[in-house]
Design an enzyme around this catalytic site. Structure first.
Site, short mmCIF file in Angstrom:
data_model
loop_
_atom_site.label_atom_id
_atom_site.label_comp_id
_atom_site.label_asym_id
_atom_site.label_seq_id
_atom_site.Cartn_x
_atom_site.Cartn_y
_atom_site.Cartn_z
CE LYS A 1 113.92 72.86 142.35
NZ LYS A 1 113.72 73.64 141.12
CE1 TYR B 1 104.45 39.52 144.70
CE2 TYR B 1 106.16 41.18 145.06
CZ TYR B 1 105.11 40.39 145.55
OH TYR B 1 104.75 40.49 146.86
C1 LIG Z 1 115.04 73.77 140.51
C2 LIG Z 1 115.46 75.01 139.82
C3 LIG Z 1 116.82 75.29 139.60
C4 LIG Z 1 117.92 74.29 139.86
O1 LIG Z 1 117.95 73.38 138.80
P1 LIG Z 1 119.03 72.20 138.70
O2 LIG Z 1 118.75 71.56 137.41
O3 LIG Z 1 118.77 71.30 139.86
O4 LIG Z 1 120.36 72.85 138.79
C5 LIG Z 1 117.14 76.53 139.07
N1 LIG Z 1 116.18 77.43 138.74
C6 LIG Z 1 114.87 77.17 138.91
C7 LIG Z 1 113.87 78.18 138.50
C8 LIG Z 1 114.46 75.95 139.43
O5 LIG Z 1 113.16 75.70 139.59
#
Ligand SMILES: *Cc1c(COP(=O)(O)O)cnc(C)c1O
Length: 357
Positions: free
Chosen positions: A35, A247
């Site tokens: 994702k 800054y």
């Molecule tokens: C993003 C996600 C994962 C992966 O999680 P990581 O901590 O990156 O391994 C697994 N399950 C769900 C439901 C997620 O949303």
């Protein structure tokens, strides 16, 4: 000359991490979470590198799945948030997606497709209280999808604190998970933290994301950072003790100091919250960031690094300096840093041949 700031994605390292995850999976099925553009690593090149090496891929929602299907990935593909509207339901059917279901409304959306052979993943809220059915609702959902004629669902849940196996929250979630009736169904529980902590909870599918990109949940597991965020020193200067840098003049030289200016700032995805002292790799040596992060630039104290000069290579994070270490100094997590690299920064991919999938 082009600005030297860039993101390099090492697909060989991604492949290496997949093999690590596969070894940890110990025969269980592996779903790689890609994702958010593969956590900022580029969903299409990453899927090309790993698509054939895992049992499935996961994205958050339908539109993220479209790019993958268009790139030719025909394997198993799950959307983690499920459908939002009837158009999504149509797309789930057309693109042959597996989908998470976490509300009764989503079952209604998909009801017309019951005979199309879709694989549903029913989500149990085991205690995180973000998405999912209660244990009782889960039974109703199972009954409903069975009545509509869907195939057996996979039952899944998600842990809120898997990196800490002994906390009340994790123990409660594991208890609720074990209490769920999954007879005759596949199941899926663990993300990267759960896998790294070796929670040992029963499930058929692992769903790692972060660890595949070399994000480190624990130093015990040898993983290779996939992303290298690099730039160069573009200016240096010597300043007297007592002078202020950047800054707001938030950093004051306590001794005569040599300051390097690096061409990366918060508009390049370097976190503005990174304070003085955040490690920066400058040509073979870690040097402290000093002063505030600007939009396009940072300043680094190279007093202890006499050979650093204009043109010296700089790594903001990557194999030379872990993203987790930088994130700690910026009060955040490596996940956020990876996923927030803007288009402004050119990305290149190296490693494994870009074979067809
Ligand atoms: C993003 C996600 C994962 C992966 O999680 P990581 O901590 O990156 O391994 C697994 N399950 C769900 C439901 C997620 O949303």
């Amino acid at each position: 000359m082009t600005r030297p700031t860039e993101i390099q994605i090492n697909l060989d390292n991604l492949k290496f991490n997949i093999e690590k995850a596969r070894a940890l999976a110990n025969g269980r099925k592996l779903m790689a979470t890609v994702k958010a553009d593969a956590y900022g690593h580029g969903i299409v090149p990453c899927a090309k590198a790993i698509g054939g090496r895992v049992d499935a891929l996961a994205v958050a929602y339908c539109d993220e799945a479209v790019a993958l299907r268009e790139s030719g990935y025909q394997g198993k593909l799950l959307i983690l948030e499920g459908p939002f509207d009837p158009l999504d339901a149509q797309q789930i059917n057309e693109l042959q997606l597996d989908t998470v279901i976490h509300t009764m409304e989503q079952i209604d959306l998909l009801a017309p497709l019951a005979s199309r052979g879709l694989q549903l993943w029913l989500k149990l809220d085991s205690g995180m209280h973000r998405l999912g059915f209660t244990a009782k609702q889960l039974e109703d959902a199972k009954t409903q999808i069975n009545r509509l004629g869907f195939a057996k669902p996979v039952v899944m849940s998600h842990l809120a604190q898997a990196e800490s196996p002994e906390t009340v929250l994790t123990l409660r979630q594991l208890h609720n998970w074990k209490a769920a009736d999954t007879t005759g169904m596949e199941s899926s529980l663990l993300n990267s933290a759960g896998i790294s902590a070796n929670l040992g909870a029963d499930s058929d599918w692992l769903r790692p994301g972060y660890m595949l990109y070399g994000g480190r949940m624990t130093p015990d597991i040898d993983l290779k950072p996939v992303m290298r965020f690099s730039s160069q020193v573009i200016a240096t200067r010597d300043i007297p003790a007592g002078d202020l840098v950047g800054y707001g003049g938030t950093w004051q030289a306590s001794r005569p100091s040599r300051i390097a200016t690096v061409a990366a700032g918060y508009a390049d995805g370097y976190p503005r919250a990174a304070g003085s002292g955040t490690p920066v790799w400058v040509e073979g040596q870690i040097c402290p960031l000093v002063g505030r992060v600007s939009m396009d630039l940072i300043t680094v104290d190279i007093t202890e690094h006499p050979t650093a000069k204009i043109g010296s290579p700089v790594v903001l994070w990557g194999p030379e300096l872990t993203i987790d270490r930088v994130a700690q100094h910026a009060d955040t997590i490596g996940y956020e840093l990876m996923t927030r690299i803007p288009n402004r920064v050119p990305r290149t991919w190296i490693g494994v041949e870009q074979r067809d999938i």
